[in-house]
Design a protein around this motif. Structure first.
Motif, PDB file in Angstrom:
ATOM      1  N   THR A 257      80.756 -99.744 -89.926  1.00 53.13           N
ATOM      2  CA  THR A 257      80.097 -98.798 -89.031  1.00 53.13           C
ATOM      3  C   THR A 257      80.098 -99.313 -87.601  1.00 53.13           C
ATOM      4  OG1 THR A 257      78.687 -98.164 -90.858  1.00 53.13           O
ATOM      5  CG2 THR A 257      77.967 -97.498 -88.674  1.00 53.13           C
TER       6      THR A 257
ATOM      7  N   ALA B 149      83.683 -99.103 -86.027  1.00 54.72           N
ATOM      8  CA  ALA B 149      84.113 -97.756 -85.646  1.00 54.72           C
ATOM      9  C   ALA B 149      83.340 -97.266 -84.423  1.00 54.72           C
ATOM     10  CB  ALA B 149      83.929 -96.796 -86.820  1.00 54.72           C
ATOM     11  N   THR B 150      82.036 -97.561 -84.403  1.00 55.30           N
ATOM     12  CA  THR B 150      81.235 -97.146 -83.258  1.00 55.30           C
ATOM     13  C   THR B 150      81.706 -97.857 -81.991  1.00 55.30           C
ATOM     14  OG1 THR B 150      79.400 -96.939 -84.796  1.00 55.30           O
ATOM     15  CG2 THR B 150      78.865 -96.820 -82.464  1.00 55.30           C
TER      16      THR B 150
ATOM     17  N   ALA C 178      84.833 -96.245 -80.520  1.00 54.69           N
ATOM     18  CA  ALA C 178      84.554 -95.022 -79.762  1.00 54.69           C
ATOM     19  C   ALA C 178      83.922 -95.356 -78.419  1.00 54.69           C
ATOM     20  CB  ALA C 178      83.647 -94.097 -80.574  1.00 54.69           C
TER      21      ALA C 178
ATOM     22  N   ALA D 154      89.762 -95.912 -85.963  1.00 53.84           N
ATOM     23  CA  ALA D 154      88.328 -96.204 -85.927  1.00 53.84           C
ATOM     24  C   ALA D 154      87.574 -95.091 -85.206  1.00 53.84           C
ATOM     25  CB  ALA D 154      88.089 -97.546 -85.237  1.00 53.84           C
ATOM     26  N   ILE D 155      88.147 -94.602 -84.091  1.00 56.03           N
ATOM     27  CA  ILE D 155      87.479 -93.523 -83.353  1.00 56.03           C
ATOM     28  C   ILE D 155      87.410 -92.257 -84.212  1.00 56.03           C
ATOM     29  CG2 ILE D 155      87.633 -92.012 -81.328  1.00 56.03           C
ATOM     30  CD1 ILE D 155      89.016 -94.346 -79.883  1.00 56.03           C
TER      31      ILE D 155
ATOM     32  N   TYR E  34      84.749 -92.650 -86.723  1.00 53.63           N
ATOM     33  CA  TYR E  34      83.450 -92.486 -86.075  1.00 53.63           C
ATOM     34  C   TYR E  34      83.150 -91.005 -85.866  1.00 53.63           C
ATOM     35  CZ  TYR E  34      79.803 -92.529 -82.560  1.00 53.63           C
ATOM     36  OH  TYR E  34      78.641 -92.294 -81.886  1.00 53.63           O
TER      37      TYR E  34
ATOM     38  N   LEU F 143      80.702 -90.775 -88.888  1.00 53.56           N
ATOM     39  CA  LEU F 143      79.535 -91.557 -88.498  1.00 53.56           C
ATOM     40  C   LEU F 143      78.687 -90.912 -87.412  1.00 53.56           C
ATOM     41  CD1 LEU F 143      81.242 -95.067 -88.345  1.00 53.56           C
ATOM     42  CD2 LEU F 143      80.023 -94.048 -90.247  1.00 53.56           C
ATOM     43  N   ALA F 144      79.335 -90.271 -86.437  1.00 57.13           N
ATOM     44  CA  ALA F 144      78.593 -89.828 -85.264  1.00 57.13           C
ATOM     45  C   ALA F 144      77.600 -88.742 -85.632  1.00 57.13           C
ATOM     46  CB  ALA F 144      79.560 -89.305 -84.211  1.00 57.13           C
TER      47      ALA F 144
ATOM     48  N   ARG G 216      78.993 -85.897 -81.428  1.00 55.29           N
ATOM     49  CA  ARG G 216      80.370 -85.739 -81.864  1.00 55.29           C
ATOM     50  C   ARG G 216      81.259 -85.058 -80.825  1.00 55.29           C
ATOM     51  NH1 ARG G 216      80.606 -84.468 -88.178  1.00 55.29           N
ATOM     52  NH2 ARG G 216      79.284 -86.311 -88.125  1.00 55.29           N
TER      53      ARG G 216
ATOM     54  N   ARG H 281      92.255 -87.544 -86.211  1.00 58.06           N
ATOM     55  CA  ARG H 281      90.938 -86.949 -86.425  1.00 58.06           C
ATOM     56  C   ARG H 281      91.050 -85.647 -87.214  1.00 58.06           C
ATOM     57  NH1 ARG H 281      87.302 -83.672 -82.783  1.00 58.06           N
ATOM     58  NH2 ARG H 281      89.209 -83.315 -81.635  1.00 58.06           N
TER      59      ARG H 281
END
Lengths: 298, 322
Positions: free
Chosen positions: A29, A32-33, A36, B103-104, B107, B111-112, B117, B194
């Motif tokens: 987590t 990945a955060t 971004a 990874a983005i 996320y 995750l976001a 988002r 994505r």
């Protein structure tokens, strides 16, 4: 802290390896955060650099005066000719590419069979993938070689970059127009051209506009198609596309290659003008896109 | 459909036969001509580049690809250094951008919080909207000094025994170009990846959770394998972008006409070399040699982009039929 305390059914022992898996999950987590965040931070860093370095050199005089080289070889003027030239180049390019791109979208969604439509889409994608420097070289080879650079050559090169963007987005939007509208037109006894002109295009106009704005935002900052086609412009204001037109991207490119700090300050200021224009256009396109797609899907 | 957007009836009034007889075929023919024009334009671009590189192709043949010297004075040209420079800078960019983009994407899709988002997705896309000449300017005046003063000395003191970190730090070089290209490719790879991650069937995700998987395990066992093709296609599209970028690269790579192993040293790429050379190239063989570079670049980017689109199309058809 024992894992059992975190477990919602605390009296059951957690499965073996749960602690390791939970830490892996947290690391995942966080990673990945962080990725971004990094992307957003780089964007912020670049924009902040342009703002901080560009704002001090930006003035009304800089925007409204043509370049003027002083006795010491330093430009004490501004970039008015480049702003005007860029506007002309973009207007000419869009005047060619937007109608052509929409026509391509109309053909592939309204007239072509699904196989032809797929081939057109593929051709647009390949054209979109042609490096813009090759586009510049191509237009140089066809329009400039043996002659001279011109605003027309630059505009044609930009139009080639715009065409696949407008064409693809037109196609996407036109397929979203509900089939029942077309059927309604058929039921009224309308011919196909009337349905397209009076029903389908007006319904999709928001989306078509989005594609055009997106294409303009993209080519406003394109340098590669212009350095071979319209890069040797005089310091004066010119509005004649028959000759070379000064423009923002090439101006920034030339200033950035110069070793002088004054030129660098002016490059930042010109970059600030360009990036504001491009980012605002991109955001407008984004909003228009969401709105028109939502309207069509309703 | 909002009723106000439906055209008013008077605009739909039937026109005479004349309109139908002229406008119907005119619209059909005009739009068909525009579509055919796209294909013809592609062929015309290819023909022009092939035609104008003819002199250099005749003179050097395929040996051009393997020859190192770029010597306008003696009329000797070769593309090997630029080909190597293109490969190294693009592959580094890809190696950095692909994991970041994955990874983005994870996320953004898993995750976001919903309220974050969209803004984050838009910001990542805006990264692609920054004009390359401005990214190049930033590379010259901000990233370059940082590399020369901070990052490169650090890498050199830690890994100096590796030849790729072996030369003295400098603001302009392959590393700078590769990092700028990374910034340009991340949004492209992210967009494709994505979409593919978001297309994961929710029942598969629920099944993984029901089996007791953590979120990380669910993503690595369900989402990423399902998005495999999309990630591959996105990476190839990113490669196409990195190969073809001329302006920002020529601004920061230092434009040396010699390939060196060290990433800190200046180098050149196909696209960057075209941008740097064309204005000064000697008419005749010199210009033709630059056109030969354009030919190599055009061929590789058409292959790369074609491959990526085919993969995307196949992935889309597969998920559509499933």
């Amino acid at each position: 802290m024992p894992d059992t305390e975190l477990h919602p059914l605390g009296r059951f022992a957690p499965p073996p390896g749960m602690r390791r898996r939970r830490w892996l999950d947290r690391g995942f987590t966080a990673g990945a955060t962080a990725a971004a965040l990094l992307a957003v931070a780089v964007l912020a860093l670049v924009i902040a650099s342009v703002l901080i370095n560009g704002a001090p050199a930006l003035s009304w005089r800089f925007l409204t005066h043509n370049p003027h080289t002083s006795a010491f070889g330093v430009n004490t003027g501004g970039i008015a000719n480049a702003i005007v030239g860029s506007a002309i180049l973009i207007a000419l390019a869009s005047g060619m590419a937007v109608p052509a791109g929409i026509l391509v979208g109309v053909f592939s969604t309204q007239f072509a069979g699904s196989r032809t439509a797929r081939s057109i889409r593929f051709a647009l994608d390949v054209l979109n993938g042609v490096p813009t420097i090759v586009t510049g070289v191509f237009v140089f080879g066809v329009l400039v070689i043996g002659g001279r650079q011109s605003g027309w050559a630059g505009a044609v090169a930009l139009a080639i970059v715009e065409l696949p963007i407008v064409g693809r987005s037109a196609e996407e939007v036109l397929t979203l127009v509900p089939e029942r509208l077309r059927e309604a037109g058929l039921a009224l006894g309308l011919r196909r051209w009337r349905i397209i002109v009076s029903i389908i295009l007006p319904t999709a106009v928001g989306g078509l506009l989005t594609g055009a704005v997106l294409a303009v935002a993209r080519v406003a900052g394109e340098t590669a198609p212009l350095i071979f086609t319209t890069s040797f412009a005089g310091p004066g204001l010119s509005v004649n596309p028959g000759g070379s037109l000064a423009n923002l991207p090439v101006t920034i490119f030339d200033l950035s290659e110069s070793p002088s700090p004054t030129s660098h300050a002016q490059a930042w200021a010109a970059a600030l003008v360009l990036i504001l224009g491009v980012l605002i256009l991109s955001l407008i396109a984004r909003v228009l896109h969401d709105r028109s797609v939502a309207a069509l899907r309703r | 459909m909002d009723p106000s957007t439906v055209p008013a009836p008077d605009r739909l009034r039937l026109t005479g036969r004349f309109g139908d007889r002229v406008a119907e075929p005119a619209l059909r023919a005009g739009s068909a001509a525009a579509a055919a024009g796209v294909v013809l334009l592609l062929l015309w671009i290819a023909a022009t580049v092939v035609n104008q590189s003819g002199a250099a192709v005749g003179q050097f043949g395929l040996g051009f690809l393997l020859h190192q010297r770029w010597d306008p004075v003696h009329g000797i040209y070769g593309a090997l250094d630029d080909i190597l420079g293109t490969l190294v800078s693009s592959l580094i960019a890809l190696a950095l951008a692909t994991p970041l983009a994955i990874a983005i994407s994870v996320y953004l899709t898993e995750l976001a919080p919903p309220s974050v988002r969209r803004p984050v997705a838009i910001l990542v896309e805006l990264l692609a909207a920054i004009p390359s000449v401005i990214l190049g300017l930033w590379g010259i005046l901000v990233l370059g000094p940082f590399l020369a003063d901070d990052l490169e000395p650090l890498l050199r003191s830690a890994f100096g025994w590796l030849p790729i970190f072996g030369s003295s730090p400098s603001p302009f070089g392959v590393l700078n170009a590769a990092l700028i290209l990374t910034i340009m490719t991340v949004p492209i790879v992210t967009t494709v990846t994505r979409e593919m991650c978001a297309a994961t069937p929710p029942e598969l995700k629920d099944a993984a959770y029901a089996l007791g998987a953590t979120r990380a395990e669910m993503v690595t066992m369900v989402v990423l394998p399902g998005a495999r093709r999309g990630i591959l296609a996105g990476a190839i599209l990113g490669l196409g972008r990195a190969l073809g970028e001329a302006i920002a690269v020529t601004q920061v790579i230092g434009n040396a006409d010699q390939f060196r192993v060290s990433l800190f040293a200046p180098g050149g790429t196909l696209a960057g070399q075209i941008a740097a050379q064309y204005q000064s190239a000697n008419p005749g063989l010199g210009q033709s040699a630059v056109m030969y570079l354009a030919l190599i670049l055009l061929a590789s980017s058409v292959i790369v982009n074609g491959a990526a689109r085919l993969i995307v199309a196949r992935a889309a058809r597969r998920s559509g039929s499933a």
